[in-house]
Structures are given as C-alpha cells and as structure tokens.
Enzyme design. Structure first.
Site, PDB file in Angstrom:
ATOM      1  CE1 TYR A 167       6.030   3.977 -57.311  1.00 27.97           C
ATOM      2  CE2 TYR A 167       5.178   1.821 -57.928  1.00 27.97           C
ATOM      3  CZ  TYR A 167       6.191   2.767 -57.952  1.00 27.97           C
ATOM      4  OH  TYR A 167       7.359   2.487 -58.620  1.00 27.97           O
ATOM      5  CE  LYS A 171       6.128   4.884 -60.893  1.00 25.30           C
ATOM      6  NZ  LYS A 171       7.155   5.735 -61.522  1.00 25.30           N
TER       7      LYS A 171
HETATM    8  P1  NAP Z   1      15.203   5.804 -55.881  1.00 28.03           P
HETATM    9  O1  NAP Z   1      16.472   5.070 -55.762  1.00 28.03           O
HETATM   10  O2  NAP Z   1      14.494   6.232 -54.657  1.00 28.03           O
HETATM   11  O3  NAP Z   1      15.416   7.037 -56.859  1.00 28.03           O
HETATM   12  C1  NAP Z   1      14.422   7.992 -57.070  1.00 28.03           C
HETATM   13  C2  NAP Z   1      15.093   9.335 -57.178  1.00 28.03           C
HETATM   14  O4  NAP Z   1      14.078  10.305 -57.455  1.00 28.03           O
HETATM   15  C3  NAP Z   1      15.776   9.747 -55.884  1.00 28.03           C
HETATM   16  O5  NAP Z   1      17.062  10.261 -56.137  1.00 28.03           O
HETATM   17  C4  NAP Z   1      14.856  10.836 -55.364  1.00 28.03           C
HETATM   18  O6  NAP Z   1      15.509  11.826 -54.610  1.00 28.03           O
HETATM   19  C5  NAP Z   1      14.340  11.439 -56.652  1.00 28.03           C
HETATM   20  N1  NAP Z   1      13.157  12.229 -56.406  1.00 28.03           N
HETATM   21  C6  NAP Z   1      12.149  11.959 -55.531  1.00 28.03           C
HETATM   22  N2  NAP Z   1      11.248  12.936 -55.560  1.00 28.03           N
HETATM   23  C7  NAP Z   1      11.693  13.845 -56.461  1.00 28.03           C
HETATM   24  C8  NAP Z   1      11.201  15.079 -56.918  1.00 28.03           C
HETATM   25  N3  NAP Z   1      10.046  15.586 -56.421  1.00 28.03           N
HETATM   26  N4  NAP Z   1      11.895  15.758 -57.847  1.00 28.03           N
HETATM   27  C9  NAP Z   1      13.059  15.270 -58.343  1.00 28.03           C
HETATM   28  N5  NAP Z   1      13.587  14.102 -57.939  1.00 28.03           N
HETATM   29  C10 NAP Z   1      12.910  13.390 -57.014  1.00 28.03           C
HETATM   30  O7  NAP Z   1      14.129   4.907 -56.679  1.00 28.03           O
HETATM   31  P2  NAP Z   1      14.292   3.959 -57.963  1.00 28.03           P
HETATM   32  O8  NAP Z   1      13.938   2.598 -57.528  1.00 28.03           O
HETATM   33  O9  NAP Z   1      15.569   4.201 -58.655  1.00 28.03           O
HETATM   34  O10 NAP Z   1      13.069   4.495 -58.830  1.00 28.03           O
HETATM   35  C11 NAP Z   1      13.242   5.226 -60.035  1.00 28.03           C
HETATM   36  C12 NAP Z   1      11.927   5.143 -60.794  1.00 28.03           C
HETATM   37  O11 NAP Z   1      11.654   3.782 -61.116  1.00 28.03           O
HETATM   38  C13 NAP Z   1      10.730   5.639 -59.984  1.00 28.03           C
HETATM   39  O12 NAP Z   1       9.839   6.327 -60.825  1.00 28.03           O
HETATM   40  C14 NAP Z   1      10.095   4.363 -59.501  1.00 28.03           C
HETATM   41  O13 NAP Z   1       8.724   4.525 -59.244  1.00 28.03           O
HETATM   42  C15 NAP Z   1      10.356   3.456 -60.686  1.00 28.03           C
HETATM   43  N6  NAP Z   1      10.284   2.027 -60.383  1.00 28.03           N
HETATM   44  C16 NAP Z   1      11.125   1.471 -59.465  1.00 28.03           C
HETATM   45  C17 NAP Z   1      11.010   0.102 -59.207  1.00 28.03           C
HETATM   46  C18 NAP Z   1      11.886  -0.598 -58.208  1.00 28.03           C
HETATM   47  O14 NAP Z   1      11.619  -1.776 -57.903  1.00 28.03           O
HETATM   48  N7  NAP Z   1      12.927   0.041 -57.680  1.00 28.03           N
HETATM   49  C19 NAP Z   1      10.054  -0.670 -59.880  1.00 28.03           C
HETATM   50  C20 NAP Z   1       9.234  -0.045 -60.803  1.00 28.03           C
HETATM   51  C21 NAP Z   1       9.349   1.293 -61.056  1.00 28.03           C
HETATM   52  P3  NAP Z   1      15.552  11.672 -52.992  1.00 28.03           P
HETATM   53  O15 NAP Z   1      16.323  10.436 -52.734  1.00 28.03           O
HETATM   54  O16 NAP Z   1      16.225  12.929 -52.546  1.00 28.03           O
HETATM   55  O17 NAP Z   1      14.120  11.566 -52.565  1.00 28.03           O
END
Ligand code: NAP
Length: 273
Positions: A167, A171
């Site tokens: 991961y 990133k």
């Molecule tokens: P999330 O709630 O799991 O949302 C991610 C979304 O991406 C989900 O709807 C997922 O669909 C979709 N997805 C996964 N694989 C995919 C693919 N191959 N093609 C298209 N869509 C896909 O996570 P989040 O926390 O909102 O994260 C959003 C972004 O922020 C990510 O890039 C994550 O790495 C980044 N981020 C998050 C955090 C945190 O603390 N939450 C911190 C830093 C960065 P499914 O549910 O169907 O898999």
C-alpha cells in the site's frame, strides 16, 4: 459545506465513488455545481451515490438525470479507456475534473506478504490511477480542454506504515506519478495534484479496533480522526480555479498526526510512541 458554486459548469469523474472518500467527494463537487460521473467497482454503490446527490442542502431535489453512475474495475486492462468513452458518450465532453479515489488494502508484514497481495494493491491503487489519469489527459488534450486531475494518495506514501509495504509503495508511486503528470501537462492547461489523507473513518478503516483508534487520536494534535468530508473539502479546492496556480502539489490532510511507522499498521493493532 460549499459556500459558493465554484464548479458550476464542470463535469467531474470520480472513481471509488461508491464509498467513503469518493462518495463524500462526489457529494461535495455536486454541491459546488459540478455534474458528477460516479464510477465504482460496485455498480449499486455508485448508483446509491448518484441518488444521494439528489439531496442538496436547500432540500430541493437536484436534477438527478444530470449525474450518472458507471461500473468499472480500474485495474482491468482497457477499462479506463472504455470508461472515458462511456462518460464522453453520456455527456458529449470529457470530464474537466477527475478524482481517483478507488483504492484497496491487503495488509501483511513484508516477511509474509504474498506476491498476489502485492500485485492486487499495485494494480488498483497505482496502475488504476495511471490509466484513469492517462485516459482523462488524452481526452482533454485531444479536445483542447483544460482540467484538474486529483489523485488520492496517502500520508503513508511519504512516511511508510507497518504491515503495508504494498500500500505505501502504491501511494508513494501516486505522488511521483502526479508530479510528473503536472510537469508534462501544464502546457495543456491541465493541473495534477495529490491529496494525502491521514486516518479517515471509512469502510477501509472499519477493521481498526477502538483501542487503536483511541491511540491514534492521542497522536493527532487536532484531537480527532478525520472524516471523508475533510478530504472532500481539499479536493473541491483543487478542482476549482481557487487553486489555479497549484499543480504537482501533495496536500496532507492528517490533523498533523505526530507518529507514524513501526507499530502503526492497521492490521497489527499495536502502536509505539
Ligand atoms: P473505501 O470506503 O473502501 O472506498 C474505496 C472505493 O473504491 C470502494 O467503493 C471500492 O469498491 C472502490 N474500488 C476498489 N477497487 C476498485 C477498482 N478496482 N475499481 C474501481 N473501484 C474500486 O475507502 P476510502 O477510505 O474511501 O478510500 C478512498 C481512497 O482514499 C483510497 O485510495 C484510499 O487508499 C485513500 N486513503 C484512505 C485513507 C483512510 O484512512 N480511509 C487514508 C489515506 C488514503 P468496493 O467497496 O466494491 O471494493
């Protein structure tokens, strides 16, 4: 809460729009006046996001037909190009705002991580961001349109995180990709920036125990864990002309968390001060 309609004529494509940060970004951009193409792996979740866009702050129903949902797996070969064609066919123009939020985790320590877990995370988080950025840039350049591309990286891409070699590498790659894209596309009037969230409460982080959350909060001078709207606020700024001279930047949205690294892995559940 949007104070003005800074994106009134914009078409915004958001990947990962069916959940967490991508959904909050979709809602925020729509409230700023953008028409949203909400894309997710999960078609029903993307549809649900589009439905939510119909509840603006005024209570008036939004023009639901203006927004549209798309099902795409960004890690699948050729998928981003097909998505861009579908979006352009639906709206007769390329998206001028593109936000790559699709992301996954497959946490394990280096000593035990499988090649499959490495490949999956790189394929979605890094290659997925590359292909969406490339397809959007090609569409914008060939139509002579300006645009703002925003890639969601992570603070751990800068500082590492226990149990997340895959991961954190993905990133860090997004940060480098974004800086290079900014250099290459500036002359076309296309900006490209990344956002580096810290710990944000979404389904991605639901597996973290309350005990670990309490420890995380103690490490954050702002005194709270982030929410998706904290990230959406910054994305809306980067999407708008209020950031018209900002490109190649990586903006941290972390509450200035003090300690990262060993013991900070979400899976390990253990932190060291
Ligand atoms: P999330 O709630 O799991 O949302 C991610 C979304 O991406 C989900 O709807 C997922 O669909 C979709 N997805 C996964 N694989 C995919 C693919 N191959 N093609 C298209 N869509 C896909 O996570 P989040 O926390 O909102 O994260 C959003 C972004 O922020 C990510 O890039 C994550 O790495 C980044 N981020 C998050 C955090 C945190 O603390 N939450 C911190 C830093 C960065 P499914 O549910 O169907 O898999």
């Amino acid at each position: 809460m949007a104070s003005q309609l800074r994106l009134r004529s914009a078409l915004a494509l958001v990947t990962g729009a069916g959940s967490g940060i991508g959904r909050a970004v979709s809602v925020r951009l729509a409230r700023e006046g953008a028409t949203v193409a909400a894309c997710d792996l999960d078609a029903a979740a993307a549809q649900e996001t589009v439905r939510l866009l119909g509840a603006p702050e005024s209570g008036e129903p939004a023009p639901l037909r203006a927004h549209a949902a798309f099902q795409t797996d960004v890690s699948e070969t050729g998928a981003a190009k097909r998505l861009m064609e579908q979006v352009q066919a639906s709206f007769s123009r390329p998206p001028s705002v593109v936000v790559s939020c699709a992301g996954i985790t497959r946490d394990e320590s280096l000593l035990h991580m499988s090649e499959d877990d490495w490949d999956k995370v790189i394929a979605v988080n890094l290659k997925g961001t590359f292909v969406v950025t490339q397809a959007a840039a090609q569409a914008l350049v060939s139509s002579g349109c300006h645009g703002s591309i925003i890639n969601i990286s992570s603070i751990v891409g800068k500082v590492g995180n226990y149990g997340q070699t895959n991961y954190t590498a993905s990133k860090a790659g997004v940060i480098g990709l974004t800086q290079t894209v900014a250099q290459e596309l500036g002359r076309h009037g296309i900006r490209c920036n990344s956002v580096l969230p810290g710990f944000i409460v979404t389904p991605l982080t639901h597996k973290v125990t309350q005990k670990v959350r309490d420890k995380v909060i103690r490490m954050i001078p702002m005194g709270r864990i982030g929410i998706p709207e904290d990230v959406a606020d910054v994305v809306a700024f980067l999407a708008s002309e209020d950031s018209g001279y900002i490109t190649g930047a990586s903006i941290e949205v972390t509450g200035k968390r003090l300690v990262w690294g060993e013991g900070g892995g979400q899976r390990s559940g253990a932190f060291r001060r």
